[in-house]
Design a protein around this motif. Structure first.
Motif, PDB file in Angstrom:
ATOM      1  N   SER A   1       0.885  -1.095  -0.074  1.00 51.43           N
ATOM      2  CA  SER A   1      -0.076  -0.137   0.388  1.00 51.43           C
ATOM      3  C   SER A   1       0.864   1.378   0.324  1.00 51.43           C
ATOM      4  O   SER A   1       2.036   1.390   0.407  1.00 51.43           O
ATOM      5  CB  SER A   1      -1.288   0.006   1.541  1.00 51.43           C
ATOM      6  OG  SER A   1       0.147   0.217   2.581  1.00 51.43           O
ATOM      7  N   ILE A   2       0.538   2.782   0.038  1.00 54.35           N
ATOM      8  CA  ILE A   2       1.209   3.703  -0.370  1.00 54.35           C
ATOM      9  C   ILE A   2       1.342   3.949   1.300  1.00 54.35           C
ATOM     10  O   ILE A   2       2.518   4.341   1.781  1.00 54.35           O
ATOM     11  CB  ILE A   2      -0.540   4.926  -1.070  1.00 54.35           C
ATOM     12  CG1 ILE A   2       0.127   4.545  -2.484  1.00 54.35           C
ATOM     13  CG2 ILE A   2       0.719   5.742  -0.503  1.00 54.35           C
ATOM     14  CD1 ILE A   2      -1.227   5.927  -2.734  1.00 54.35           C
ATOM     15  N   ARG A   3       0.453   4.029   2.191  1.00 52.95           N
ATOM     16  CA  ARG A   3       0.613   4.044   3.352  1.00 52.95           C
ATOM     17  C   ARG A   3       2.078   3.115   3.616  1.00 52.95           C
ATOM     18  O   ARG A   3       3.122   3.645   4.254  1.00 52.95           O
ATOM     19  CB  ARG A   3      -0.297   3.583   4.196  1.00 52.95           C
ATOM     20  CG  ARG A   3       0.378   3.191   5.716  1.00 52.95           C
ATOM     21  CD  ARG A   3      -1.337   3.161   7.002  1.00 52.95           C
ATOM     22  NE  ARG A   3      -1.909   4.261   7.037  1.00 52.95           N
ATOM     23  CZ  ARG A   3      -3.731   4.064   7.419  1.00 52.95           C
ATOM     24  NH1 ARG A   3      -4.089   2.641   7.383  1.00 52.95           N
ATOM     25  NH2 ARG A   3      -3.948   5.009   6.761  1.00 52.95           N
ATOM     26  N   ASP A   4       2.017   1.583   3.618  1.00 53.51           N
ATOM     27  CA  ASP A   4       3.436   1.118   3.450  1.00 53.51           C
ATOM     28  C   ASP A   4       4.422   1.375   3.357  1.00 53.51           C
ATOM     29  O   ASP A   4       5.683   1.620   3.621  1.00 53.51           O
ATOM     30  CB  ASP A   4       3.060  -0.490   3.749  1.00 53.51           C
ATOM     31  CG  ASP A   4       3.975  -1.514   3.837  1.00 53.51           C
ATOM     32  OD1 ASP A   4       3.561  -1.321   5.546  1.00 53.51           O
ATOM     33  OD2 ASP A   4       4.490  -2.659   3.503  1.00 53.51           O
ATOM     34  N   GLU A   5       4.489   2.059   1.965  1.00 51.97           N
ATOM     35  CA  GLU A   5       5.772   2.105   1.453  1.00 51.97           C
ATOM     36  C   GLU A   5       6.269   3.662   1.645  1.00 51.97           C
ATOM     37  O   GLU A   5       7.619   3.618   2.055  1.00 51.97           O
ATOM     38  CB  GLU A   5       5.327   1.889  -0.300  1.00 51.97           C
ATOM     39  CG  GLU A   5       4.769   0.747  -1.014  1.00 51.97           C
ATOM     40  CD  GLU A   5       6.737  -0.030  -1.322  1.00 51.97           C
ATOM     41  OE1 GLU A   5       7.646   0.561  -1.262  1.00 51.97           O
ATOM     42  OE2 GLU A   5       6.094  -1.359  -0.626  1.00 51.97           O
ATOM     43  N   VAL A   6       5.263   4.857   1.711  1.00 49.35           N
ATOM     44  CA  VAL A   6       5.917   6.484   1.741  1.00 49.35           C
ATOM     45  C   VAL A   6       4.688   6.466   2.686  1.00 49.35           C
ATOM     46  O   VAL A   6       5.222   8.068   3.202  1.00 49.35           O
ATOM     47  CB  VAL A   6       6.061   6.667   1.067  1.00 49.35           C
ATOM     48  CG1 VAL A   6       6.982   6.153  -0.391  1.00 49.35           C
ATOM     49  CG2 VAL A   6       4.480   7.034   0.044  1.00 49.35           C
ATOM     50  N   GLY A   7       3.654   5.875   3.282  1.00 46.46           N
ATOM     51  CA  GLY A   7       2.500   7.153   4.296  1.00 46.46           C
ATOM     52  C   GLY A   7       1.965   7.192   4.194  1.00 46.46           C
ATOM     53  O   GLY A   7       1.978   6.793   2.522  1.00 46.46           O
ATOM     54  N   ASP A   8       0.648   8.031   4.530  1.00 48.34           N
ATOM     55  CA  ASP A   8      -0.377   8.577   4.146  1.00 48.34           C
ATOM     56  C   ASP A   8      -0.369   9.157   2.699  1.00 48.34           C
ATOM     57  O   ASP A   8       0.018  10.202   2.808  1.00 48.34           O
ATOM     58  CB  ASP A   8      -1.247   8.569   4.683  1.00 48.34           C
ATOM     59  CG  ASP A   8      -2.106   7.151   6.071  1.00 48.34           C
ATOM     60  OD1 ASP A   8      -1.315   6.697   5.607  1.00 48.34           O
ATOM     61  OD2 ASP A   8      -2.902   8.182   6.694  1.00 48.34           O
ATOM     62  N   VAL A   9      -1.201   9.003   2.064  1.00 49.78           N
ATOM     63  CA  VAL A   9      -1.294  10.136   0.649  1.00 49.78           C
ATOM     64  C   VAL A   9      -2.612  10.801   0.415  1.00 49.78           C
ATOM     65  O   VAL A   9      -3.228  10.688   0.846  1.00 49.78           O
ATOM     66  CB  VAL A   9      -1.622   8.841  -0.561  1.00 49.78           C
ATOM     67  CG1 VAL A   9      -2.685   8.418  -0.720  1.00 49.78           C
ATOM     68  CG2 VAL A   9      -0.926   9.941  -1.377  1.00 49.78           C
TER      69      VAL A   9
END
Length: 312
Positions: free
Chosen positions: A222-230
């Motif tokens: 997920s985006i959260r897991d890769e770079v944090g919330d979007v």
């Protein structure tokens, strides 16, 4: 979007504007202005009242009004907190003649992926299906799928992720240098048409955005897991803007797809009803088919389930 509410949102974006000024410019009563302001506040817009008038704060809402505000693409948005499937709802709208509509949901409770695979679509993701009515032949319809993949990958890269595309339409995050990946986005395209023309195309895109990766199927991220919330509102806007750009310039789709491809240059196995194809992925045709160099020569694959293999 309700055009009066759009105008009310846009008017104070650059500074305070009074109720009487809004009423005069919109040719409505001050009471009507107040009712619209209250409705917008109930829709999670931060509209402050001060001595100088109304002022719009940071837009943090995630709904149709918020996504349409500032969107540089000709789509109207239909938003649902939860829906069975955005593609199913888009098909209903398409059957009634709708065009350029993006069906957006916070959560899908009856979603599905390619080949009828289960696709988890919990709250916090980006689940959107876009209705287009292009004047193209069915042979060119796969370019809309590739355009969706390019648009989703572009939005993900702008969010800070090294997003690439696995043929034909999975947006993935590479792991290592041997073709491994974690899946970020799935795309499901549906079409209605005749032999010589397309009636409508629905491109359904599911992005694991603000979701904990440990709640997703194995191999997903997920985006959260890769770079944090979007900011999902901005993510959807950028996806729609890029998709609109490429659907209006189909000649640019394949080159853009190739630039983002993780599959080209990989050893692959493509499962087809007529049998599997194993070899090196060397090219993509102008309609999005994959060209695989096998021991017996080049084979063009228009559809199938592609698996990256480790180098021999």
């Amino acid at each position: 979007m309700n055009e009066t509410r759009r105008a009310i949102l846009e008017a104070p974006a650059d500074g305070p504007v009074s109720g009487p000024e809004l009423a005069k410019s919109l040719d409505i009563s001050r009471a009507a202005v107040w009712k619209h302001i209250e409705a917008l506040r109930e829709a999670d817009f931060d509209i402050e009242s001060g001595s100088n008038g109304y002022e719009l704060g940071e837009v943090t809402a995630y709904n149709a009004l918020a996504v349409e505000l500032g969107l540089d693409a000709p789509f109207s948005v239909e938003y649902h907190d939860a829906v069975g499937s955005t593609n199913d709802r888009a098909r209903e709208l398409a059957a009634d003649g709708a065009a350029d509509v993006a069906v957006l949901a916070d959560e899908q409770v009856g979603s599905r992926g390619r080949l009828e695979r289960e696709w988890t679509a919990p709250s916090g993701g980006v689940w959107v299906s876009v209705i287009s009515r292009p004047e193209i032949t069915p042979a060119r319809a796969p370019l809309y799928t590739l355009a969706s993949a390019v648009a989703a990958a572009t939005a993900a890269r702008e969010a800070g992720i090294d997003a690439q595309i696995k043929w034909p339409n999975d947006v993935v995050v590479p792991v290592g240098d041997e073709g491994d990946y974690r899946k970020l986005t799935g795309i499901l395209t549906e079409m209605e048409g005749e032999m010589d023309r397309v009636e409508w195309i629905i491109t359904g895109v599911g992005v694991n955005a603000n979701i904990d990766a440990d709640t997703l199927p194995e191999g997903a991220t997920s985006i959260r897991d890769e770079v944090g919330d979007v900011d999902r509102r901005r993510f959807v806007q950028r996806f729609l803007e890029e998709f609109d750009r490429y659907r209006n310039d189909l000649e640019a789709v394949v080159p853009a797809w190739c630039d983002l491809s993780q599959t080209l240059g990989q050893r692959v196995r493509v499962d087809r009803p007529s049998g599997e194809v194993v070899g090196e992925a060397i090219d993509v045709t102008e309609t999005g088919a994959l060209v695989v160099e096998t021991d017996e020569g080049a084979v063009t694959v228009s559809a199938g389930d592609c698996e990256h293999l480790r180098p021999v």
